[in-house]
Design a protein around this motif. Structure first.
Motif, PDB file in Angstrom:
ATOM      1  N   VAL A  85      10.541  15.670   7.395  1.00  0.00           N
ATOM      2  CA  VAL A  85       9.604  16.058   6.340  1.00  0.00           C
ATOM      3  C   VAL A  85       8.673  14.877   6.096  1.00  0.00           C
ATOM      4  O   VAL A  85       9.026  13.932   5.378  1.00  0.00           O
ATOM      5  N   PRO A  86       7.475  14.864   6.707  1.00  0.00           N
ATOM      6  CA  PRO A  86       6.540  13.771   6.464  1.00  0.00           C
ATOM      7  C   PRO A  86       6.066  13.769   5.009  1.00  0.00           C
ATOM      8  O   PRO A  86       5.766  14.818   4.440  1.00  0.00           O
ATOM      9  N   VAL A  87       6.004  12.578   4.429  1.00  0.00           N
ATOM     10  CA  VAL A  87       5.553  12.388   3.052  1.00  0.00           C
ATOM     11  C   VAL A  87       4.391  11.410   3.122  1.00  0.00           C
ATOM     12  O   VAL A  87       4.583  10.217   3.364  1.00  0.00           O
ATOM     13  N   LEU A  88       3.169  11.906   2.922  1.00  0.00           N
ATOM     14  CA  LEU A  88       1.981  11.128   3.239  1.00  0.00           C
ATOM     15  C   LEU A  88       1.267  10.605   2.005  1.00  0.00           C
ATOM     16  O   LEU A  88       0.834  11.371   1.142  1.00  0.00           O
ATOM     17  N   ALA A  89       1.141   9.275   1.936  1.00  0.00           N
ATOM     18  CA  ALA A  89       0.222   8.637   1.005  1.00  0.00           C
ATOM     19  C   ALA A  89      -1.142   8.602   1.677  1.00  0.00           C
ATOM     20  O   ALA A  89      -1.255   8.270   2.862  1.00  0.00           O
ATOM     21  N   THR A  90      -2.206   8.922   0.934  1.00  0.00           N
ATOM     22  CA  THR A  90      -3.505   9.086   1.581  1.00  0.00           C
ATOM     23  C   THR A  90      -4.308   7.778   1.608  1.00  0.00           C
ATOM     24  O   THR A  90      -5.476   7.718   1.231  1.00  0.00           O
ATOM     25  N   MET A  91      -3.663   6.735   2.086  1.00  0.00           N
ATOM     26  CA  MET A  91      -4.298   5.462   2.423  1.00  0.00           C
ATOM     27  C   MET A  91      -4.316   5.346   3.940  1.00  0.00           C
ATOM     28  O   MET A  91      -3.318   5.664   4.603  1.00  0.00           O
ATOM     29  N   GLY A  92      -5.442   4.905   4.501  1.00  0.00           N
ATOM     30  CA  GLY A  92      -5.501   4.766   5.947  1.00  0.00           C
ATOM     31  C   GLY A  92      -6.545   3.757   6.369  1.00  0.00           C
ATOM     32  O   GLY A  92      -7.522   3.507   5.642  1.00  0.00           O
ATOM     33  N   PRO A  93      -6.387   3.162   7.549  1.00  0.00           N
ATOM     34  CA  PRO A  93      -7.362   2.186   8.038  1.00  0.00           C
ATOM     35  C   PRO A  93      -8.649   2.870   8.479  1.00  0.00           C
ATOM     36  O   PRO A  93      -8.626   3.922   9.118  1.00  0.00           O
ATOM     37  N   GLU A  94      -9.758   2.264   8.109  1.00  0.00           N
ATOM     38  CA  GLU A  94     -11.052   2.790   8.531  1.00  0.00           C
ATOM     39  C   GLU A  94     -11.186   2.676  10.040  1.00  0.00           C
ATOM     40  O   GLU A  94     -10.840   1.646  10.637  1.00  0.00           O
ATOM     41  N   ALA A  95     -11.676   3.718  10.676  1.00  0.00           N
ATOM     42  CA  ALA A  95     -11.869   3.687  12.125  1.00  0.00           C
ATOM     43  C   ALA A  95     -12.791   2.533  12.517  1.00  0.00           C
ATOM     44  O   ALA A  95     -13.817   2.295  11.879  1.00  0.00           O
TER      45      ALA A  95
END
Length: 275
Positions: free
Chosen positions: A145-155
């Motif tokens: 069950v993936p639990v995703l925080a919506t922080m991510g590295p900019e491409a």
């Protein structure tokens, strides 16, 4: 069997007893055979952390203007404390939860959000193409069950650059669509969209939604939420609802018709579902 993406926000994340209640409801759904993918916010917790560190809070149209220092605190709070607290509650309820953000496995690489007349800083946005649906599918199909925080590295950003903070409501649609979810449920401390008389609206199409925004019936924080729900339909998610997470069995209540369901204008006309 359905694949259900649940976006959690508001008070559902802030207290251990609320997280435990939600985790138990999610565990019941999964025990019945449905697959789960979770997306979460945490704006209240981030606001408290920024205030404690003396960082000034500035917003534009509901979006937090995020300088480098705030972006790093957002990573600590959202991808750290909030994400792991939720994963912990889910595991205690028997779910094989895996807390992740966009940097993990390269699950999603947001782009810098552009708004005319204001520099939002390290605020991101996602399209379906920015999300690695194959990796998400592999995790879910692998009984997780993936639990995703919506922080991510900019491409294409430098490795030491702060990660981008993506509004969790806005991110839920592209993530659900990339994962080929059958349902997207926005669960929070509101039961759905209400009309000008305070009645719960069971079905809304884009034209009706915009009319309610223009008249001021839909206002404040509900505006980005309903726009995110409509955008999820455009991204190809078959069924999208805003519903309460504070009822006894929130997932099954929503799937059984609770809250407000968003439909395309054609679907509303064909099925006679115009409110």
């Amino acid at each position: 069997m359905k694949r259900i993406c649940v976006k959690l926000g508001g008070r559902l994340l802030e207290h251990a007893d609320e997280r435990a209640r939600m985790a138990a409801a999610l565990a019941r759904v999964r025990d019945e055979g449905d697959e789960l993918l979770l997306v979460h916010g945490g704006g209240a917790q981030l606001g408290l952390a920024c205030a404690a560190m003396g960082l000034e809070e500035n917003k534009h149209e509901g979006l937090r203007i995020t300088d480098g220092s705030t972006a790093r605190v957002a990573t600590w709070v959202l991808a750290g404390e909030v994400n792991k607290a939720l994963a912990r509650s889910l595991v205690r309820a028997g779910l094989p939860a895996l807390g992740l953000c966009g940097a993990d496995l390269g699950l999603f690489l947001p782009r810098r959000k552009q708004m005319q007349g204001v520099d939002l800083g390290y605020v991101g946005e996602l399209s379906v193409e920015d999300v690695d649906g194959q990796r998400l599918d592999a995790l879910i199909a692998g009984d997780l069950v993936p639990v995703l925080a919506t922080m991510g590295p900019e491409a294409f950003s430098e490795e030491e650059s702060p990660m981008l903070n993506v509004n969790a409501d806005e991110a839920a649609g592209p993530i659900a669509a990339a994962a080929q979810a059958d349902e997207l449920l926005f669960l929070s401390d509101v039961e759905g969209v209400k009309g000008d008389g305070g009645e719960l609206l069971s079905v809304l199409d884009p034209q009706q939604t915009q009319a309610l925004i223009d008249s001021g019936v839909i206002a404040g924080g509900m505006i980005p939420k309903v726009r995110a729900a409509l955008a999820a339909l455009d991204d190809g998610v078959p069924s999208v609802r805003i519903a309460s997470g504070q009822v006894e069995d929130p997932i099954r209540t929503a799937l059984a018709g609770g809250g407000t369901r968003f439909v395309t204008m054609d679907a509303a006309t064909d099925r006679g579902e115009r409110p």
